[in-house]
Design an enzyme around this catalytic site. Sequence first.
Site, PDB file in Angstrom:
ATOM      1  N   GLY A 256       0.809  -1.027  -0.023  1.00 44.19           N
ATOM      2  CA  GLY A 256      -0.165   0.049   0.057  1.00 44.19           C
ATOM      3  C   GLY A 256       0.866   1.235   0.133  1.00 44.19           C
ATOM      4  O   GLY A 256       0.303   2.352   0.167  1.00 44.19           O
ATOM      5  N   ASP A 257       2.243   1.107  -0.175  1.00 43.50           N
ATOM      6  CA  ASP A 257       3.022   2.370  -0.032  1.00 43.50           C
ATOM      7  C   ASP A 257       4.301   1.965  -1.014  1.00 43.50           C
ATOM      8  O   ASP A 257       4.462   0.794  -1.654  1.00 43.50           O
ATOM      9  CB  ASP A 257       3.600   2.686   1.391  1.00 43.50           C
ATOM     10  N   ASP A 258       5.311   2.501  -0.777  1.00 42.66           N
ATOM     11  CA  ASP A 258       6.542   2.614  -1.759  1.00 42.66           C
ATOM     12  C   ASP A 258       7.146   0.950  -1.313  1.00 42.66           C
ATOM     13  O   ASP A 258       7.189   0.424  -0.181  1.00 42.66           O
ATOM     14  CB  ASP A 258       7.733   3.348  -1.275  1.00 42.66           C
TER      15      ASP A 258
END
Length: 475
Positions: A256-258
Amino acid sequence: MTIYPPSHWVTSAVLMLGLINISIVECRRHVFDASDVTYPAINCRKHTAFLTDFGGKGDGITSNTEVFRAAVKNLSQFENDGGSQLIVPPGKWLTGSFNLTSHFTLFIQSDAVVLASQDEGDYPLVEPLPSYGTGRDGPGGRFSSFIGGSNLTDVVITGDNGTIDGQGSIWWDKFHKKKLKNTRPYLIELMYSKQIQISNLTLIDSPSWFVHPVYSSDIIAQDLTIHAPVDSPNTDGINPDSCKNVKIQDVFVVSGDDCVAVKSGWDEYGIKFGMPTEQMIIRRLTCISPDSAVIALGSEMSGGIKNIRAEDITAINSESAVRIKTGPGRGGYVTDIFVDKMNLHTMKYVFWTTGAYGQHPDPGYDPKALPIVDRINYRNVVAEDVKMAGNMGGIDGDPFTGFCLSNVTIGLSAKPKTLQWNCTDVSGISSDVTPKPCDALVDKGSIECDYPSDPVPIDTVQLETCSFSTQKQIL
């Protein structure tokens, strides 16, 4: 635990995994007879114990927090006598946070799941990181990470594709509802440590960042599968933070992120702490992250980021490839970045540089502390189904310089943005780039951007072949 990924990327992921060379299979369990398990590690151990030797119960219900803590404490006596390894056998082992010791291996067997407690009381509060000055989620401290340790030497967390499950959903819900005064636990965090290996595991549903080595050196993270829902908050895959001599290799991340975020402290605290992240190789990374970057440099980069290499990078349905994130107040630098061979599928941006990234720890930052961004090299990039080739912004009065792009072919989506290149306060050169880049990236004809030929020091480390007997459960 069964994961049901969104259907819009799972088919592409299956197809793409067949095209890349990931060495997970060759590093899994090899059984020479009915009782011997071998595995690669930076160092082997003289002493072996099983979690069940300390009364562990793998029923998924009974808490094993004190069992893990007692096991590590007991095995710490062998730090100077050949080291020790703690074997987690098949089962579901519920536990709160626990710390590791030096000259130690945590081995999670196939069909074993180390299951993180969802009780806040199982995560003691600790001070904010000195290079951050405050908690990342709020003004308070931090919940201790699920598996942690500080000032350690020679630590291995590995297995034959065993699982660490962070059970992060309860934490994500608290974050969304703004019920947190302290920063969520990270799944694995080792601080002020050296000689670290994290490998041959499946990591799922971390409360926040998955793997966070900080103020550490000589780190190998390889043959990992990292999964979190693509809408889960701040579930970065691997975040080396003020670290030196790092290898990230053969890693598959759904996040859900990098997928990988390179960091070095936040604003005035990171500037004062002054410890860069440097000498890193990222190799054969595959990323799915529709709302974030495959590799992010920053945004917390106030101690500096330099000498970073990335090669053989694959992205599927991700927001951007390599994104530089910084802004006034960060200070520090991002320099000598080398990227070679990226294969990108369904992207919002290929090149994304942000000089106006906000998020400050407190009002005490200095807006005149401007970052230096220079010598950024990208070569041999193939992308398809892209909305926009490059969105590259520096800072007014503090331009980002020294970009080099060569041999780049970008295929656009059915409905691409009208403007394909937005270049503001940046400068550099280009060669054989399609679509034609902005005038700030001057066409130099036939050139090739730099990529170092000498090895990163961590690449010279040779792993040993270690073993234990499943029938020998005594020290």
